[in-house]
Write an enzyme that holds these catalytic residues in place. Structure first.
Site, PDB file in Angstrom:
ATOM      1  N   ALA B  76      85.652 -45.567   0.622  1.00 36.98           N
ATOM      2  CA  ALA B  76      85.445 -44.175   1.013  1.00 36.98           C
ATOM      3  C   ALA B  76      84.418 -43.469   0.144  1.00 36.98           C
ATOM      4  O   ALA B  76      83.788 -42.509   0.582  1.00 36.98           O
ATOM      5  CB  ALA B  76      86.771 -43.423   0.987  1.00 36.98           C
ATOM      6  N   THR B  77      84.223 -43.932  -1.074  1.00 35.97           N
ATOM      7  CA  THR B  77      83.176 -43.328  -1.896  1.00 35.97           C
ATOM      8  C   THR B  77      81.838 -43.483  -1.190  1.00 35.97           C
ATOM      9  O   THR B  77      81.074 -42.524  -1.039  1.00 35.97           O
ATOM     10  CB  THR B  77      83.145 -44.000  -3.283  1.00 35.97           C
ATOM     11  N   ASN B 156      94.333 -36.041  -2.597  1.00 31.94           N
ATOM     12  CA  ASN B 156      94.868 -37.195  -3.316  1.00 31.94           C
ATOM     13  C   ASN B 156      95.794 -36.824  -4.462  1.00 31.94           C
ATOM     14  O   ASN B 156      96.677 -37.597  -4.825  1.00 31.94           O
ATOM     15  CB  ASN B 156      93.721 -38.066  -3.837  1.00 31.94           C
ATOM     16  N   GLN B 184      93.499 -40.260   2.440  1.00 35.90           N
ATOM     17  CA  GLN B 184      94.896 -40.131   2.018  1.00 35.90           C
ATOM     18  C   GLN B 184      95.852 -39.882   3.186  1.00 35.90           C
ATOM     19  O   GLN B 184      97.051 -40.109   3.050  1.00 35.90           O
ATOM     20  CB  GLN B 184      95.036 -38.989   0.995  1.00 35.90           C
ATOM     21  N   SER B 204      89.430 -45.629   3.849  1.00 39.71           N
ATOM     22  CA  SER B 204      89.436 -46.649   2.807  1.00 39.71           C
ATOM     23  C   SER B 204      90.638 -47.552   3.011  1.00 39.71           C
ATOM     24  O   SER B 204      91.759 -47.071   3.197  1.00 39.71           O
ATOM     25  CB  SER B 204      89.515 -45.976   1.435  1.00 39.71           C
ATOM     26  N   ALA B 205      90.420 -48.866   2.977  1.00 35.43           N
ATOM     27  CA  ALA B 205      91.514 -49.797   3.277  1.00 35.43           C
ATOM     28  C   ALA B 205      92.580 -49.822   2.187  1.00 35.43           C
ATOM     29  O   ALA B 205      93.770 -49.953   2.483  1.00 35.43           O
ATOM     30  CB  ALA B 205      90.951 -51.209   3.481  1.00 35.43           C
ATOM     31  N   HIS B 206      92.152 -49.665   0.919  1.00 38.45           N
ATOM     32  CA  HIS B 206      93.123 -49.905  -0.157  1.00 38.45           C
ATOM     33  C   HIS B 206      94.162 -48.796  -0.321  1.00 38.45           C
ATOM     34  O   HIS B 206      95.116 -48.952  -1.079  1.00 38.45           O
ATOM     35  CB  HIS B 206      92.417 -50.206  -1.490  1.00 38.45           C
ATOM     36  N   THR B 245      75.471 -57.902   4.261  1.00 43.98           N
ATOM     37  CA  THR B 245      76.328 -58.875   4.936  1.00 43.98           C
ATOM     38  C   THR B 245      77.772 -58.408   4.904  1.00 43.98           C
ATOM     39  O   THR B 245      78.270 -57.979   3.856  1.00 43.98           O
ATOM     40  CB  THR B 245      76.199 -60.252   4.244  1.00 43.98           C
ATOM     41  N   CYS B 331      94.942 -35.182 -21.360  1.00 46.29           N
ATOM     42  CA  CYS B 331      95.117 -36.296 -22.278  1.00 46.29           C
ATOM     43  C   CYS B 331      95.071 -37.642 -21.586  1.00 46.29           C
ATOM     44  O   CYS B 331      94.959 -38.667 -22.228  1.00 46.29           O
ATOM     45  CB  CYS B 331      96.428 -36.157 -23.034  1.00 46.29           C
TER      46      CYS B 331
HETATM   47  C1  PLP Z   1      90.630 -38.531  -0.965  1.00 45.34           C
HETATM   48  C2  PLP Z   1      89.884 -39.717  -1.452  1.00 45.34           C
HETATM   49  N1  PLP Z   1      88.594 -39.870  -1.106  1.00 45.34           N
HETATM   50  C3  PLP Z   1      87.871 -40.924  -1.532  1.00 45.34           C
HETATM   51  C4  PLP Z   1      88.416 -41.887  -2.340  1.00 45.34           C
HETATM   52  C5  PLP Z   1      87.563 -43.038  -2.792  1.00 45.34           C
HETATM   53  O1  PLP Z   1      87.840 -44.151  -2.032  1.00 45.34           O
HETATM   54  P1  PLP Z   1      87.371 -45.613  -2.482  1.00 45.34           P
HETATM   55  O2  PLP Z   1      88.246 -45.992  -3.604  1.00 45.34           O
HETATM   56  O3  PLP Z   1      87.591 -46.455  -1.268  1.00 45.34           O
HETATM   57  O4  PLP Z   1      85.928 -45.533  -2.837  1.00 45.34           O
HETATM   58  C6  PLP Z   1      89.754 -41.757  -2.728  1.00 45.34           C
HETATM   59  C7  PLP Z   1      90.401 -42.731  -3.616  1.00 45.34           C
HETATM   60  O5  PLP Z   1      90.170 -42.846  -4.791  1.00 45.34           O
HETATM   61  C8  PLP Z   1      90.490 -40.650  -2.266  1.00 45.34           C
HETATM   62  O6  PLP Z   1      91.766 -40.474  -2.639  1.00 45.34           O
END
Ligand code: PLP
Lengths: 160, 407
Positions: B76-77, B156, B184, B204-206, B245, B331
Site C-alpha cells: 500500500a505504500t 491504523n 485497514q 495491502s495483502a499483509h 515482473t 518512547c
Molecule cells: C493505513 C495504512 N496505509 C498504508 C500502509 C502501508 O502498507 P504496506 O505495508 O503494504 O506498504 C499501512 C500499513 O503499514 C496502513 O496501515
C-alpha cells in the site's frame, strides 16, 4: 527497545519504590520532568543528623529506563553524605545501566531528581534555622523544580 | 485451556499468512514458477492465468467490476504513492490542489509533503475528537483547483472508520477524484467502490492474512476513466502503470486472502468485535482513568486503543512483555514524538504517552482475550503504585495546576 539485563532487573524488581513523609524536616523531595514529556520522577531522601542519607524512595512515571534510572539512584544514595550524593553523574547511571543513546535523558532526569531532593532538604534546614528567628517561609505548592545544572538541561534538550 | 505465549495482539501492524493462503501459494514457487509476462509457453500462461484469477478475487473484494482495473504493487505504500503522484502529474493542467486528512498513514502524508515541494497545494483537514473527519469539512476545503481527495477507509492506530460514502457524494458532485487507502478496513467493514464512489483504492495483502510485499491499486476505468502517470518505468507491465515482473506466488496469496476476506468477514467481524468489547470491559471494570481513543461506534471491530492515565506506554509494553501490542508513546518511536494521530484528535501529550493499541484478529482466541485483560489490569495497578502522578491524582492534586519543568 533492547535493554540491558540491568535495566530489566531494575524495571522488574524496582528498589525502594514508595514515599517518605514530605512534611518531615529530615526529608528532601525532588520532583522533576513533565507528564507531557512522558517522564516524571519523584525522588525522596531522608537524612540523619550526621548528614548521611539514611533512606531513599522513588516513584516514576516513565519508560523502562526512567524507572531503572531512578531505582538505581535510590540504591546509590543510601549511606552517602549529601556532598557524596551530589557527585553522582548521569553518565555513571547511564553507563551502569548501559542505556541506549536515545535513553540518556532518563539518566539526566535522575541526576536532576537527586539534586532537586538535596536542594529541597537544604531549603528545609535553612527554614528550620530561620524558624528560631521569626520569619518562616510559607509552605510552597507542589512544584517540579528546574534542573539544577544548566549543562544537564542542555543534554536533555538534545537527547529528546 | 492454557494460553500459549507470546500472544500476538497487533493485527493492525500485520497479520500472519492464513494457512489456506500459504497452501495456494506454494506451487507457484516451484513447479509453476513461470513469468506471467511470458507469452510463448505454458509456464507463462499458467502464471498469467493464476494472476488474472487473483485479480478477479481482489476486484470482487471491493465490489469492482473487473480484475483489469487492478494494478499490482509492492504494497500500500507504493499504491498510495502511485495514486497521489500519478494523479497529480496527469491532471496538473486541471489543478494542483489535493485534500487529505491529518490522520492518514505516512505513505499518504509524506507523499503529500513531497508533492507540496513540487508545487502542489495540499489541505490537511482536521478530524474531530472522535478521530472521524466531517465530510462537510472536505467540501469546504474544495477550490476550483482541487483534483483529488484522499481519505483512508479506516485508521491504523485508532481504528476509526471514515465516512467514505458521504465524501464520495461530494467528490462526485464536484467532479473531483476520490482515493481511499482501504488497507485497514478491507475484510473488516463493508466497502465497495460503487456505493462509495471511490475512484482509486489502495490495498495491502499483509493486513488481511496474505503475504507481505504485495498490494494493489484499483483504478476506475469508466465513469470516470481515471488516468495516471506511471511512477515506475520499465517493461510496461500492468498496462504501463507499474512495470516490473509480477510476484506471482504473492499475488496468488493475495487473491486467496481476498476471497477469504469476503467469505469470512461477517462472522469474523462479529467475533472480533465481541472479543474487543470483552477486553475493553475487563480493563475498564478493573481500572479507573482508562480512556478509549477514537470513536467506538465508527471503528474497526478488532481495534482497541486505550490511554492508561499516569503510566507510560513503553513501561506498559515491558510489563506485558508476553503480549505483542504497540504504543503511541514517544518512547517506542524513533522520532521521540508521541503519535501524530492522537495529537491530531486533540489527545494531550500526557495521554498520548500512555496509549496502547490492541489489535484483535482472525486467530485471536477468547482465552487470550481473558488472559490479556487480566494481565493488563494487574500490571497497570502495579505501575500506578510506582507512579507519582497517580499518587498525586489520588490526593486530589490537579496535575494541570503543577508547574512542571518542561523539557
Ligand atoms: C493505513 C495504512 N496505509 C498504508 C500502509 C502501508 O502498507 P504496506 O505495508 O503494504 O506498504 C499501512 C500499513 O503499514 C496502513 O496501515
Amino acid at each position: 527497545m533492547a535493554y540491558s539485563d540491568k535495566v530489566i532487573d531494575h524495571y522488574e524488581n524496582p528498589r525502594n519504590v514508595g514515599a517518605l513523609d514530605k512534611g518531615d524536616e529530615q526529608v528532601g523531595t525532588g520532583l522533576v520532568g513533565a507528564p507531557a514529556c512522558g517522564d516524571v520522577m519523584r525522588l525522596q531522601i531522608k537524612v540523619n543528623d550526621d548528614g548521611v542519607i539514611q533512606d531513599a524512595k522513588f516513584k516514576t512515571f516513565g519508560c523502562g529506563s526512567a524507572i531503572a534510572s531512578s531505582s538505581l539512584a535510590t540504591e546509590w544514595l543510601k549511606g552517602r553524605t549529601l556532598d557524596q550524593a551530589l557527585e553522582i553523574r548521569n553518565r555513571d547511571i547511564a553507563s551502569e545501566l548501559n542505556l541506549p543513546p536515545v535513553k540518556i535523558h532518563c539518566s539526566v532526569l535522575a541526576e536532576d531528581a537527586i539534586k532537586s531532593a538535596i536542594e529541597d532538604f537544604r531549603r528545609k534546614q535553612a527554614a528550620k534555622r530561620a524558624i528560631s528567628q521569626p520569619e518562616a517561609k510559607p509552605a510552597e505548592p507542589p512544584q517540579a523544580s528546574k534542573p539544577a545544572d544548566p549543562a544537564a538541561e542542555q543534554a536533555r534538550v538534545s537527547e529528546g | 485451556m492454557a494460553v500459549k505465549l507470546p500472544i500476538y495482539m497487533d493485527y493492525n501492524a500485520t497479520t500472519p499468512v492464513d494457512p489456506r493462503v500459504l497452501e495456494d501459494m506454494l506451487p507457484y514457487f516451484t513447479e509453476k514458477f513461470g513469468n506471467a509476462a511470458s507469452r510463448s509457453h505454458s509456464f507463462g500462461w499458467t502464471a498469467d492465468e493464476a494472476v488474472n484469477a487473483a485479480r478477479e478475487r481482489i476486484a470482487h473484494l471491493i465490489g469492482a467490476e473487473s480484475g483489469n482495473e487492478i494494478v499490482i504493487t509492492s504494497g500500500a505504500t507504493e499504491s498510495n504513492n502511485l495514486a497521489l503522484k500519478g494523479v497529480a502529474e496527469f491532471y496538473k493542467d486541471k489543478g494542483n490542489h489535493i485534500i487529505t486528512t491529518t490522520i492518514e498513514h505516512k505513505a499518504v502524508l509524506d507523499t503529500c509533503k513531497r508533492l507540496e515541494k513540487q508545487g502542489c497545494q495540499v489541505t490537511y483537514v482536521a478530524v474531530g475528537k472522535d478521530g472521524v473527519v466531517d465530510p462537510e469539512d472536505i467540501r469546504k476545503a474544495m477550490t476550483d483547483k482541487t483534483i483529488l481527495v484522499s481519505v483512508m477507509l479506516a485508521n491504523n492506530e485508532i481504528g476509526t472508520v471514515q465516512p467514505i460514502a458521504e465524501i464520495g457524494k461530494i467528490t462526485r458532485e464536484k467532479g473531483v477524484l476520490l482515493h481511499t487507502d482501504a488497507v485497514q478496513g478491507l475484510g473488516k467493514v463493508p466497502f465497495d467502490v460503487t456505493s462509495t464512489n471511490a475512484d482509486l483504492v489502495s490495498m495491502s495483502a499483509h493486513k488481511m492474512y496474505g503475504p507481505k510485499g504485495v498490494g494493489a491499486l484499483w483504478v476506475r476505468r469508466s465513469k470516470p476513466r481515471v488516468r495516471l502517470v506511471a511512477q515506475m518505468d520499465g517493461g510496461g507491465h500492468e498496462r504501463g502503470m507499474r512495470s516490473g515482473t509480477l510476484n506471482v506466488p504473492s499475488i496468488v496469496g493475495f487473491g486467496k486472502a481476498a476471497e477469504l476476506a469476503v467469505l469470512e468477514r461477517p462472522a469474523e467481524a462479529a467475533r472480533t468485535r465481541a472479543q474487543r468489547e470483552r477486553l475493553r470491559t475487563i480493563i475498564q471494570d478493573g481500572l479507573d482513568q482508562v480512556f478509549v481513543n477514537g470513536s467506538l461506534e465508527h471503528r474497526l471491530p478488532g481495534n482497541l486503543n486505550l490511554s492508561f492515565a499516569f503510566v507510560e506506554g513503553e513501561a506498559i509494553i515491558m510489563a506485558i512483555k508476553d503480549v505483542a501490542v504497540s504504543s503511541g508513546s514517544a518512547c517506542t518511536s524513533a522520532s521521540l514524538e508521541p503519535s501524530y494521530v492522537l495529537k491530531a484528535m486533540g489527545v494531550g501529550d500526557e495521554l498520548a504517552h500512555s496509549s496502547i493499541r490492541f489489535g484483535i484478529g482472525r486467530f485471536t482466541t477468547d482465552e487470550e482475550v481473558e488472559y490479556v485483560g487480566k494481565l493488563v489490569v494487574e500490571k497497570i495497578k502495579g505501575l500506578r503504585e510506582m507512579s507519582p502522578l497517580y499518587e498525586m491524582y489520588k490526593e486530589g492534586i490537579d496535575l494541570k495546576s503543577v508547574s512542571w519543568s518542561a523539557h
